[in-house]
Design a protein around this motif. Sequence first.
Motif, PDB file in Angstrom:
ATOM      1  N   LEU A 225      -1.580 -33.437 -27.631  1.00 49.10           N
ATOM      2  CA  LEU A 225      -1.754 -31.996 -27.425  1.00 49.10           C
ATOM      3  C   LEU A 225      -2.747 -31.394 -28.411  1.00 49.10           C
ATOM      4  O   LEU A 225      -3.294 -30.308 -28.151  1.00 49.10           O
ATOM      5  N   GLY A 226      -2.988 -32.066 -29.535  1.00 55.48           N
ATOM      6  CA  GLY A 226      -3.831 -31.460 -30.557  1.00 55.48           C
ATOM      7  C   GLY A 226      -3.186 -30.186 -31.079  1.00 55.48           C
ATOM      8  O   GLY A 226      -1.983 -29.966 -30.929  1.00 55.48           O
ATOM      9  N   ASN A 227      -3.987 -29.351 -31.696  1.00 48.45           N
ATOM     10  CA  ASN A 227      -3.474 -28.072 -32.209  1.00 48.45           C
ATOM     11  C   ASN A 227      -3.685 -26.985 -31.160  1.00 48.45           C
ATOM     12  O   ASN A 227      -4.516 -26.091 -31.323  1.00 48.45           O
ATOM     13  N   THR A 228      -2.936 -27.083 -30.066  1.00 47.60           N
ATOM     14  CA  THR A 228      -3.103 -26.145 -28.946  1.00 47.60           C
ATOM     15  C   THR A 228      -1.866 -25.283 -28.714  1.00 47.60           C
ATOM     16  O   THR A 228      -1.737 -24.666 -27.658  1.00 47.60           O
ATOM     17  N   LEU A 229      -0.975 -25.240 -29.687  1.00 51.93           N
ATOM     18  CA  LEU A 229       0.264 -24.479 -29.514  1.00 51.93           C
ATOM     19  C   LEU A 229       0.169 -23.065 -30.070  1.00 51.93           C
ATOM     20  O   LEU A 229       1.169 -22.363 -30.139  1.00 51.93           O
ATOM     21  N   GLY A 230      -1.010 -22.670 -30.468  1.00 54.53           N
ATOM     22  CA  GLY A 230      -1.199 -21.285 -30.888  1.00 54.53           C
ATOM     23  C   GLY A 230      -1.309 -21.132 -32.391  1.00 54.53           C
ATOM     24  O   GLY A 230      -0.956 -22.019 -33.168  1.00 54.53           O
ATOM     25  N   GLU A 231      -1.800 -19.989 -32.786  1.00 53.62           N
ATOM     26  CA  GLU A 231      -1.999 -19.692 -34.199  1.00 53.62           C
ATOM     27  C   GLU A 231      -0.667 -19.721 -34.946  1.00 53.62           C
ATOM     28  O   GLU A 231       0.356 -19.288 -34.436  1.00 53.62           O
ATOM     29  N   GLY A 232      -0.707 -20.261 -36.136  1.00 58.57           N
ATOM     30  CA  GLY A 232       0.499 -20.317 -36.956  1.00 58.57           C
ATOM     31  C   GLY A 232       1.370 -21.519 -36.701  1.00 58.57           C
ATOM     32  O   GLY A 232       2.448 -21.645 -37.288  1.00 58.57           O
ATOM     33  N   THR A 233       0.928 -22.449 -35.837  1.00 58.60           N
ATOM     34  CA  THR A 233       1.688 -23.667 -35.560  1.00 58.60           C
ATOM     35  C   THR A 233       0.916 -24.880 -36.086  1.00 58.60           C
ATOM     36  O   THR A 233      -0.287 -24.800 -36.337  1.00 58.60           O
ATOM     37  N   PHE A 234       1.620 -25.997 -36.241  1.00 60.51           N
ATOM     38  CA  PHE A 234       0.951 -27.233 -36.658  1.00 60.51           C
ATOM     39  C   PHE A 234       1.584 -28.395 -35.922  1.00 60.51           C
ATOM     40  O   PHE A 234       2.802 -28.513 -35.853  1.00 60.51           O
ATOM     41  N   ASN A 235       0.719 -29.240 -35.371  1.00 62.77           N
ATOM     42  CA  ASN A 235       1.171 -30.432 -34.659  1.00 62.77           C
ATOM     43  C   ASN A 235       1.113 -31.626 -35.607  1.00 62.77           C
ATOM     44  O   ASN A 235       0.037 -32.100 -35.962  1.00 62.77           O
ATOM     45  N   PHE A 236       2.283 -32.118 -36.020  1.00 59.01           N
ATOM     46  CA  PHE A 236       2.376 -33.266 -36.908  1.00 59.01           C
ATOM     47  C   PHE A 236       2.544 -34.569 -36.122  1.00 59.01           C
ATOM     48  O   PHE A 236       2.952 -35.591 -36.698  1.00 59.01           O
ATOM     49  N   GLY A 237       2.237 -34.560 -34.830  1.00 60.96           N
ATOM     50  CA  GLY A 237       2.366 -35.763 -34.016  1.00 60.96           C
ATOM     51  C   GLY A 237       1.464 -36.878 -34.507  1.00 60.96           C
ATOM     52  O   GLY A 237       0.328 -36.647 -34.917  1.00 60.96           O
ATOM     53  N   LEU A 238       1.982 -38.113 -34.473  1.00 60.69           N
ATOM     54  CA  LEU A 238       1.227 -39.287 -34.907  1.00 60.69           C
ATOM     55  C   LEU A 238       1.411 -40.417 -33.905  1.00 60.69           C
ATOM     56  O   LEU A 238       2.521 -40.659 -33.415  1.00 60.69           O
ATOM     57  N   ASN A 239       0.327 -41.118 -33.601  1.00 56.75           N
ATOM     58  CA  ASN A 239       0.410 -42.253 -32.694  1.00 56.75           C
ATOM     59  C   ASN A 239       1.347 -43.323 -33.258  1.00 56.75           C
ATOM     60  O   ASN A 239       1.264 -43.675 -34.432  1.00 56.75           O
ATOM     61  N   GLY A 240       2.215 -43.827 -32.403  1.00 59.99           N
ATOM     62  CA  GLY A 240       3.097 -44.914 -32.801  1.00 59.99           C
ATOM     63  C   GLY A 240       4.331 -44.498 -33.568  1.00 59.99           C
ATOM     64  O   GLY A 240       5.090 -45.351 -34.026  1.00 59.99           O
ATOM     65  N   LEU A 241       4.573 -43.192 -33.714  1.00 57.61           N
ATOM     66  CA  LEU A 241       5.678 -42.717 -34.542  1.00 57.61           C
ATOM     67  C   LEU A 241       7.033 -43.120 -33.962  1.00 57.61           C
ATOM     68  O   LEU A 241       7.294 -42.969 -32.778  1.00 57.61           O
ATOM     69  N   SER A 242       7.889 -43.647 -34.820  1.00 57.07           N
ATOM     70  CA  SER A 242       9.292 -43.905 -34.506  1.00 57.07           C
ATOM     71  C   SER A 242      10.128 -43.155 -35.527  1.00 57.07           C
ATOM     72  O   SER A 242       9.590 -42.502 -36.425  1.00 57.07           O
ATOM     73  N   THR A 243      11.451 -43.238 -35.437  1.00 55.68           N
ATOM     74  CA  THR A 243      12.270 -42.574 -36.456  1.00 55.68           C
ATOM     75  C   THR A 243      12.049 -43.188 -37.831  1.00 55.68           C
ATOM     76  O   THR A 243      12.200 -42.511 -38.850  1.00 55.68           O
ATOM     77  N   ILE A 244      11.668 -44.466 -37.874  1.00 54.17           N
ATOM     78  CA  ILE A 244      11.397 -45.111 -39.163  1.00 54.17           C
ATOM     79  C   ILE A 244      10.218 -44.438 -39.850  1.00 54.17           C
ATOM     80  O   ILE A 244      10.292 -44.029 -41.015  1.00 54.17           O
TER      81      ILE A 244
END
Length: 386
Positions: A225-244
């Motif tokens: 999604l990139g940073n497309t959620l609007g001003e004042g938000t942050f996307n911390f998504g990372l490829n391959g992320l698991s709970t570990i």
Amino acid sequence: MTIPLSSAMQYFYRLLISLSGCLIFLLLHSGFGLLPSFAAEKIVARYGLFEQSLPVADIRNYAETQKVSGELQSFLGYLSAEDKQKFQDALQVKMSLDIAALDKLINTGMGKQILSFASQAIARRDRAGIEALRSAIIIGAKSPEGLGITSFLEAYPSNQLVIDVSKISKLAGMANLSSGSADAPPKDNVSSSYLGKIALQYQILAAQNKQFSGCLFGDSISAGLGNTLGEGTFNFGLNGLSTISLLEQLKSLIPTKVKCEKAIIAIGGNDAWYGISDELFSKNLQEAIALVRTMGNKEIFLIPAFYSTVAASLDPTVSAPLPKVEQINALINQVAETEKVPVAAAGLAPLYENNVLKENLTSDGDHLNAEGLKIYRQALLQILGK
């Protein structure tokens, strides 16, 4: 390594896609004296005596209208229908970057190394490959649309960008574009990949002493999604992320004193794929929720693990079996009940039919295409109240 011509064109295609992904983690330096303000008119793939060029204007026109010029048609002829869709999706990626954070990143050893390594795949008569890359990234990132394939190419300080295909196989592997051995078990890409580590370092720098109205933690689907959620938000998504690796990420972010009023945790698909045990997944998710609560948030929401298509679920190199995803989602519901946090599943319903990802919303059976990301984004905006 000798690369067959057909494979060479595949590498050329992969490099184009990687520009919108790996180059966003390359380095910017606001104090750098820019090279003369040329702009690349064409991108050239060179493989020995063979060359194929694409006008940059044709690439932008294809991105915006899907109209194919004669020269672009020759290139697309090397690709399957699935790869053509991936290419079109990659052209839609436009990243809004924190320039100050990336400016700091230039002083890290990882940042300097990746910029130097990427420049080796670009053929130039002078020795300004690193400077040219940096210049293109700076100008492309500052464009109104953000950094993507087309904005990068249009900002490259030469009338053409020449790719030496024989040198980019390592770059494609670094960008996590190669599938690897079919016999090798999938890995947590955040802790095991170079780009995962540098992406996390960027987030640490960008989050320093910041307060956000909404924060998204998730895997590659959320990262898309990139940073497309609007001003004042942050996307911390990372490829391959698991709970570990989510725990690793959160423990790295907490010292930055970042604050998130609302937090969304979209995790589980990779845990299912990596074969994590039920006990460890539940334990990790509960610990992650506890860590997120230290970020001063008022609300936390969980997103169910994403389902794939049936075909993708049957291929262990692509995705987790659907029954395993079902099992992970049952655990998410149990943890949510224990921790008194809601599971926001309603907005994702249009993505699926009987808990199977719809074919028209994916380009590879596992990830969302542009239309699928629109549905996911809308679901998140509803959660965030935007």
